[in-house]
Design an enzyme around this catalytic site. Structure first.
Site, PDB file in Angstrom:
ATOM      1  CG  ASP A  96      44.598  23.183  31.837  1.00  0.00           C
ATOM      2  OD1 ASP A  96      45.832  23.142  31.936  1.00  0.00           O
ATOM      3  OD2 ASP A  96      43.970  24.212  31.519  1.00  0.00           O
ATOM      4  CG  ASP A 156      43.186  27.850  29.362  1.00  0.00           C
ATOM      5  OD1 ASP A 156      43.813  26.833  29.030  1.00  0.00           O
ATOM      6  OD2 ASP A 156      43.464  28.529  30.369  1.00  0.00           O
TER       7      ASP A 156
END
Length: 208
Positions: free
Chosen positions: A181, A167
């Site tokens: 995401d 991330d």
């Protein structure tokens, strides 16, 4: 035979009279109906194939974009200071996430890996009955995002099925996430909107 009897009598059809015109007309009508049905089936199959191509194209774009950005983040940002994009409101920061989207459930990595694989299988199965372009886009976003994070689960440390997702998008007061995401969330929102409008994946519209 009197003149009246000759007038009333109905003459028989001549021997060898050709009745094929009526039969041929019926056959031609059946042939036309059959041709129309075949053309409709071919048109439906063509639309279905185009929707599958849309789904595959959107999924490939989302997947490749997610994969490239993660490679760049690992190469340039990991173990480095965060990069401020919009001051303190948005930063790029390399984070390894063992949970689901936005860092949820970090102790259930294997479970989320299995869920992602199941979602991919369902989307592939549903694609065979797909005749709606908006649904193709939505499912393509879901598929591309799920594949992106599943790739991390399988290939990255600490091991197969337990790999941590990369991330890097870090808004202020919010969890760190990635483009996979984002694709999953956007696809989910689009599916909800399509469902509210009554549009089904097969292109039909229903009203509750």
């Amino acid at each position: 035979m009197s003149e009246a009897e000759r007038t009333i009598e109905t003459p028989d059809e001549p021997d060898g009279a050709d009745t094929s015109d009526v039969t041929d007309g019926t056959d031609e009508t059946a042939d036309v109906a059959g041709d129309d049905g075949a053309e409709e089936n071919e048109a439906g199959e063509g639309r279905g194939k185009r929707r599958i191509l849309v789904l595959a194209g959107v999924a490939a774009f989302a997947y490749v974009l997610d994969l490239v950005t993660k490679i760049m983040v690992v190469e340039w940002l990991e173990h480095e200071e965060p990069i401020e994009v919009l001051g303190e409101w948005l930063r790029f920061e390399a984070v390894r996430n063992g949970g689901a989207a936005f860092g949820i459930g970090e102790a259930l990595t294997v479970v989320f890996t299995c869920i992602a694989a199941a979602v991919i299988a369902v989307i592939v199965r549903l694609a065979r009955k797909l005749y709606s372009t908006p649904w193709a886009i939505a499912l393509g976003l879901l598929l591309g995002g799920a594949l992106g994070n599943l790739t991390d689960r399988v290939l990255r440390a600490p091991g197969a099925l337990e790999g941590h997702v990369v991330d890097f998008i870090a808004p202020k007061y919010f969890a760190v996430f990635n483009l996979a995401d984002s694709a999953i969330v956007c696809g989910g929102i689009l599916i909800v909107l399509l469902s509210f409008r009554g549009l089904d994946p097969d292109g039909t519209v229903h009203r509750d």
